[in-house]
Scaffold this motif. Structure first.
Motif, PDB file in Angstrom:
ATOM      1  N   PHE A   2      49.594  53.608  -9.061  1.00 32.06           N
ATOM      2  CA  PHE A   2      48.954  54.606  -9.905  1.00 32.06           C
ATOM      3  C   PHE A   2      48.639  53.984 -11.263  1.00 32.06           C
ATOM      4  O   PHE A   2      49.334  53.088 -11.736  1.00 32.06           O
ATOM      5  CB  PHE A   2      49.890  55.801 -10.157  1.00 32.06           C
ATOM      6  CG  PHE A   2      50.445  56.458  -8.918  1.00 32.06           C
ATOM      7  CD1 PHE A   2      51.510  55.898  -8.231  1.00 32.06           C
ATOM      8  CD2 PHE A   2      49.929  57.662  -8.469  1.00 32.06           C
ATOM      9  CE1 PHE A   2      52.042  56.507  -7.105  1.00 32.06           C
ATOM     10  CE2 PHE A   2      50.460  58.290  -7.345  1.00 32.06           C
ATOM     11  CZ  PHE A   2      51.516  57.712  -6.673  1.00 32.06           C
ATOM     12  N   TYR A  45      48.138  55.740 -15.074  1.00 33.47           N
ATOM     13  CA  TYR A  45      48.149  56.934 -15.907  1.00 33.47           C
ATOM     14  C   TYR A  45      47.673  56.551 -17.305  1.00 33.47           C
ATOM     15  O   TYR A  45      47.870  55.425 -17.761  1.00 33.47           O
ATOM     16  CB  TYR A  45      49.574  57.503 -16.040  1.00 33.47           C
ATOM     17  CG  TYR A  45      50.109  58.219 -14.812  1.00 33.47           C
ATOM     18  CD1 TYR A  45      50.696  57.509 -13.771  1.00 33.47           C
ATOM     19  CD2 TYR A  45      50.058  59.603 -14.720  1.00 33.47           C
ATOM     20  CE1 TYR A  45      51.210  58.172 -12.667  1.00 33.47           C
ATOM     21  CE2 TYR A  45      50.580  60.275 -13.612  1.00 33.47           C
ATOM     22  CZ  TYR A  45      51.147  59.547 -12.598  1.00 33.47           C
ATOM     23  OH  TYR A  45      51.667  60.207 -11.506  1.00 33.47           O
ATOM     24  N   GLN A  93      47.794  57.910 -21.449  1.00 31.86           N
ATOM     25  CA  GLN A  93      48.471  58.783 -22.406  1.00 31.86           C
ATOM     26  C   GLN A  93      47.774  58.687 -23.754  1.00 31.86           C
ATOM     27  O   GLN A  93      47.814  57.627 -24.389  1.00 31.86           O
ATOM     28  CB  GLN A  93      49.945  58.420 -22.550  1.00 31.86           C
ATOM     29  CG  GLN A  93      50.718  59.384 -23.444  1.00 31.86           C
ATOM     30  CD  GLN A  93      52.186  59.014 -23.576  1.00 31.86           C
ATOM     31  OE1 GLN A  93      52.551  57.847 -23.512  1.00 31.86           O
ATOM     32  NE2 GLN A  93      53.043  60.012 -23.765  1.00 31.86           N
ATOM     33  N   ASN A 137      50.323  61.862 -28.704  1.00 31.86           N
ATOM     34  CA  ASN A 137      50.985  63.175 -28.698  1.00 31.86           C
ATOM     35  C   ASN A 137      50.654  64.007 -27.468  1.00 31.86           C
ATOM     36  O   ASN A 137      50.686  65.242 -27.512  1.00 31.86           O
ATOM     37  CB  ASN A 137      50.617  63.958 -29.962  1.00 31.86           C
ATOM     38  CG  ASN A 137      51.042  63.218 -31.219  1.00 31.86           C
ATOM     39  OD1 ASN A 137      52.183  62.762 -31.306  1.00 31.86           O
ATOM     40  ND2 ASN A 137      50.130  63.054 -32.148  1.00 31.86           N
ATOM     41  N   LYS A 138      50.322  63.336 -26.377  1.00 30.68           N
ATOM     42  CA  LYS A 138      50.030  64.035 -25.133  1.00 30.68           C
ATOM     43  C   LYS A 138      50.913  63.479 -24.012  1.00 30.68           C
ATOM     44  O   LYS A 138      51.486  62.390 -24.123  1.00 30.68           O
ATOM     45  CB  LYS A 138      48.559  63.854 -24.745  1.00 30.68           C
ATOM     46  CG  LYS A 138      47.561  64.401 -25.758  1.00 30.68           C
ATOM     47  CD  LYS A 138      47.517  65.901 -25.725  1.00 30.68           C
ATOM     48  CE  LYS A 138      46.520  66.469 -26.721  1.00 30.68           C
ATOM     49  NZ  LYS A 138      45.138  66.134 -26.373  1.00 30.68           N
ATOM     50  N   GLY A 139      50.981  64.238 -22.922  1.00 31.14           N
ATOM     51  CA  GLY A 139      51.671  63.726 -21.749  1.00 31.14           C
ATOM     52  C   GLY A 139      50.786  62.750 -20.994  1.00 31.14           C
ATOM     53  O   GLY A 139      49.645  62.493 -21.367  1.00 31.14           O
ATOM     54  N   LEU A 140      51.316  62.202 -19.925  1.00 30.34           N
ATOM     55  CA  LEU A 140      50.567  61.258 -19.108  1.00 30.34           C
ATOM     56  C   LEU A 140      49.630  62.006 -18.160  1.00 30.34           C
ATOM     57  O   LEU A 140      49.982  63.059 -17.621  1.00 30.34           O
ATOM     58  CB  LEU A 140      51.525  60.384 -18.288  1.00 30.34           C
ATOM     59  CG  LEU A 140      52.183  59.210 -18.993  1.00 30.34           C
ATOM     60  CD1 LEU A 140      53.183  59.663 -20.037  1.00 30.34           C
ATOM     61  CD2 LEU A 140      52.854  58.293 -17.984  1.00 30.34           C
ATOM     62  N   LEU A 198      46.976  61.376 -14.770  1.00 31.65           N
ATOM     63  CA  LEU A 198      46.600  60.442 -13.722  1.00 31.65           C
ATOM     64  C   LEU A 198      45.147  60.029 -13.860  1.00 31.65           C
ATOM     65  O   LEU A 198      44.251  60.866 -13.978  1.00 31.65           O
ATOM     66  CB  LEU A 198      46.822  61.080 -12.349  1.00 31.65           C
ATOM     67  CG  LEU A 198      46.493  60.180 -11.164  1.00 31.65           C
ATOM     68  CD1 LEU A 198      47.563  59.090 -11.021  1.00 31.65           C
ATOM     69  CD2 LEU A 198      46.395  60.981  -9.871  1.00 31.65           C
ATOM     70  N   PHE A 224      49.456  53.203 -18.332  1.00 32.88           N
ATOM     71  CA  PHE A 224      50.663  52.841 -17.594  1.00 32.88           C
ATOM     72  C   PHE A 224      50.328  52.588 -16.130  1.00 32.88           C
ATOM     73  O   PHE A 224      49.708  53.427 -15.473  1.00 32.88           O
ATOM     74  CB  PHE A 224      51.714  53.955 -17.680  1.00 32.88           C
ATOM     75  CG  PHE A 224      52.227  54.191 -19.064  1.00 32.88           C
ATOM     76  CD1 PHE A 224      51.630  55.119 -19.892  1.00 32.88           C
ATOM     77  CD2 PHE A 224      53.309  53.471 -19.540  1.00 32.88           C
ATOM     78  CE1 PHE A 224      52.107  55.337 -21.183  1.00 32.88           C
ATOM     79  CE2 PHE A 224      53.794  53.673 -20.822  1.00 32.88           C
ATOM     80  CZ  PHE A 224      53.182  54.604 -21.649  1.00 32.88           C
ATOM     81  N   PHE A 230      57.691  52.735 -13.691  1.00 33.34           N
ATOM     82  CA  PHE A 230      56.600  52.681 -14.664  1.00 33.34           C
ATOM     83  C   PHE A 230      56.572  51.321 -15.350  1.00 33.34           C
ATOM     84  O   PHE A 230      57.619  50.763 -15.697  1.00 33.34           O
ATOM     85  CB  PHE A 230      56.781  53.762 -15.718  1.00 33.34           C
ATOM     86  CG  PHE A 230      56.422  55.143 -15.248  1.00 33.34           C
ATOM     87  CD1 PHE A 230      57.272  55.842 -14.406  1.00 33.34           C
ATOM     88  CD2 PHE A 230      55.243  55.737 -15.641  1.00 33.34           C
ATOM     89  CE1 PHE A 230      56.941  57.122 -13.962  1.00 33.34           C
ATOM     90  CE2 PHE A 230      54.902  57.013 -15.203  1.00 33.34           C
ATOM     91  CZ  PHE A 230      55.754  57.704 -14.364  1.00 33.34           C
TER      92      PHE A 230
END
Lengths: 116, 114
Positions: B34, B36, B38, B41-44, B46, B90, B104
């Motif tokens: 995968f 990802y 980011q 200030n945000k989440g990961l 896909l 990532f 990760f």
């Protein structure tokens, strides 16, 4: 933006405080995860819950205590933390733990924790 | 044992030029891979995933990655960078080694210059 919400977004706490982080997913998933993201370090998996049962505790200190009352909610209870625990704490969910091998995890925006 | 190595901690490109973010992995079994992204200030989120189907995988926002088993690589590319691509990326490997494990990479910070 995402089916995974986290509250609070920011938290400042002293070393003697007790606080809790909350995660909620609206995706109908059965697995939920807590990750710690520190500067200049890889993402660290802390805990995994699959169908409300804890399946992984990645040698996390006992000052972090997770709780999963149902498949949609995940908490991280914090007690007597240290300054080095300051980090971004990310919650994620997936269909279930087994399918996370080939299906994506959905992440919340994280809680930025500062321990003074 | 699984592992994933992102070969560059930082990559800087000019807007409109190609992007290459490198990832090498090791896995005892047929892995899923995968990428990802980011943003601050945000989440990961896909970008794309490989799960043993086509080796060239197309993702969102014009990104793609090629699974090369012989080189144990899964590099992420984009023909033309946009300012909004500036973020951390990532690479993630997942397989069933010792249970269900997802690892990760350390991340690659992409800078895009105007």
């Amino acid at each position: 933006e995402t089916g995974v919400t986290q509250t609070p977004r920011h938290l400042v706490m002293g070393m003697t405080n007790k606080k809790s982080l909350k995660c909620e997913q609206h995706l109908g998933h059965n697995a939920m995860y807590w990750y710690k993201q520190s500067a200049k370090k890889p993402l660290e998996l802390m805990f995994v819950y699959n169908f409300k049962e804890q399946t992984e505790n990645n040698s996390v200190p006992s000052r972090f205590s997770p709780e999963c009352p149902n498949s949609s909610h995940l908490f991280l209870h914090l007690h007597t933390l240290q300054p080095e625990d300051s980090a971004l704490y990310l919650c994620a969910s997936s269909q279930d733990e087994a399918s996370a091998t080939y299906n994506e995890q959905f992440f919340g925006p994280g809680t930025r924790l500062t321990v003074l | 044992a699984q592992s994933v190595t992102q070969l560059d901690s930082h990559v800087s490109v000019s807007e409109g030029t190609p992007v290459l973010l490198r990832c090498n992995y090791s896995s005892s079994y047929s892995p899923s891979l995968f990428w990802y992204v980011q943003h601050p200030n945000k989440g990961l989120q896909l970008l794309l995933k490989y799960t043993s189907a086509a080796t060239l995988v197309k993702g969102i926002n014009g990104f793609e990655a090629e699974f090369k088993k012989s080189e144990t690589s899964f590099h992420l590319t984009k023909p033309s960078a946009h300012m909004s691509d500036a973020a951390e990326y990532f690479c993630v490997v997942s397989d069933r080694t010792g249970g269900f494990k997802t690892i990760f990479g350390a991340g690659t910070r992409l800078f895009v210059k105007a």
